[in-house]
Design a protein around this motif. Structure first.
Motif, PDB file in Angstrom:
ATOM      1  N   ARG A   1     -36.708  53.188   1.741  1.00  0.00           N
ATOM      2  CA  ARG A   1     -36.104  54.408   1.203  1.00  0.00           C
ATOM      3  C   ARG A   1     -35.875  55.432   2.312  1.00  0.00           C
ATOM      4  NH1 ARG A   1     -36.002  56.724  -3.980  1.00  0.00           N
ATOM      5  NH2 ARG A   1     -37.393  55.096  -4.786  1.00  0.00           N
TER       6      ARG A   1
ATOM      7  N   ARG B   1     -32.308  56.584   3.927  1.00  0.00           N
ATOM      8  CA  ARG B   1     -31.976  58.017   3.840  1.00  0.00           C
ATOM      9  C   ARG B   1     -31.539  58.542   5.197  1.00  0.00           C
ATOM     10  NH1 ARG B   1     -33.693  62.699   5.172  1.00  0.00           N
ATOM     11  NH2 ARG B   1     -35.507  61.804   6.226  1.00  0.00           N
TER      12      ARG B   1
ATOM     13  N   VAL C   1     -31.190  56.207  -3.880  1.00  0.00           N
ATOM     14  CA  VAL C   1     -31.904  54.929  -3.858  1.00  0.00           C
ATOM     15  C   VAL C   1     -32.543  54.677  -5.218  1.00  0.00           C
ATOM     16  CG1 VAL C   1     -33.721  53.582  -2.745  1.00  0.00           C
ATOM     17  CG2 VAL C   1     -32.394  55.220  -1.393  1.00  0.00           C
TER      18      VAL C   1
ATOM     19  N   ALA D   1     -29.242  51.052  -2.699  1.00  0.00           N
ATOM     20  CA  ALA D   1     -29.029  52.379  -2.119  1.00  0.00           C
ATOM     21  C   ALA D   1     -27.538  52.615  -1.920  1.00  0.00           C
ATOM     22  CB  ALA D   1     -29.762  52.504  -0.781  1.00  0.00           C
TER      23      ALA D   1
END
Length: 257
Positions: free
Chosen positions: A44, A48, A55, A75
């Motif tokens: 995650r 990012r 996500v 994602a």
């Protein structure tokens, strides 16, 4: 849009290298399989940083009795919203999201020896969900754990069959039909195997291979509805063979809807 789908083999020590490869493709959508409770937050954060702020992770803890639960993660750069898929026996293995006007389904099918007909029930649930009438474009990707063989005449042998193509009596026709569901059963509903559609049927191109004595299977797929235009589908075998980042090759595709 660019999509990367990859079974990342639940690895933690190589996760940073895996993420580097994924993000180097400048993806708009990433669908991962074999994500663990430990690796999910790391993925995650890595995604990012790469600009994929939105996500969703399947419920990896959905089955407390699972020996080593492996989930799927999706994602995207744009907002996504989860779409329920009824009847899936292992909820951590299927994740559907709505992205814009499209539905993206991320799948990691159970292997054939899994108890309780988990593989059969998973494919049957996905067929029921995807064959229902829908106005939006649909994209299905992931590790389907099938087929056993693909022939130049478009014949597909599933793992309900022996290596000679004979139906195994302990699995039978229902199992065979279930494994064929995503690659063949959806054709009458306007879906197609994007890789075979672009590259033909005259070669094998396995995405998973036996590590010692050669041979393997094309287990990782992209299946799309007829309102999805696919410009490119390729396997990153180098991430598996040379870099040894996973036992599966990643699938990279470029498409528009």
């Amino acid at each position: 849009m660019i999509l990367v789908s990859w079974n990342v083999a639940g690895r933690l020590k190589r996760l940073a290298e895996q993420a580097y490869c994924v993000l180097a493709e400048s993806p708009d959508i990433v669908c991962l399989q074999e994500v663990t409770k430990a690796s999910a937050p790391l993925w995650r954060e890595a995604l990012r940083i790469g600009g994929l702020d939105h996500v969703a992770v399947a419920d990896i803890a959905a089955r407390p009795d699972a020996r080593r639960p492996l989930g799927v993660l999706t994602a995207a750069r744009e907002p996504i919203a989860e779409v329920p898929v009824p009847g899936v026996p292992w909820p951590e293995r299927v994740l559907s999201v709505r992205l814009g006007r499209s539905e993206i389904v991320n799948v990691h099918s159970p292997v054939s020896p899994s108890p309780g007909l988990a593989k059969v029930l998973t494919h049957e649930a996905l067929l029921a969900h995807l064959s229902s009438a829908a106005a939006e474009p649909r994209i299905v990707c992931g590790d389907f754990n099938t087929p056993r063989a693909e022939k130049p005449d478009r014949t597909i042998w599933t793992f309900a069959r022996t290596r000679h193509g004979k139906l195994r009596p302990e699995r039978g026709e229902r199992w065979d039909a279930a494994e064929l569901a995503l690659l063949r059963g959806l054709e009458e509903h306007g879906f197609r195997d994007a890789y075979r559609d672009l590259h033909g049927w005259d070669h094998k191109n396995p995405s998973w291979e036996w590590p010692q004595w050669g041979g393997g299977y094309r287990l990782d797929h992209l299946v799309v509805s007829d309102d999805v235009q696919v410009e490119r589908v390729e396997y990153r075998h180098d991430w598996r063979r040379e870099l040894r980042l996973s036992d599966h090759s990643a699938l990279v595709a470029e498409f528009s809807v």
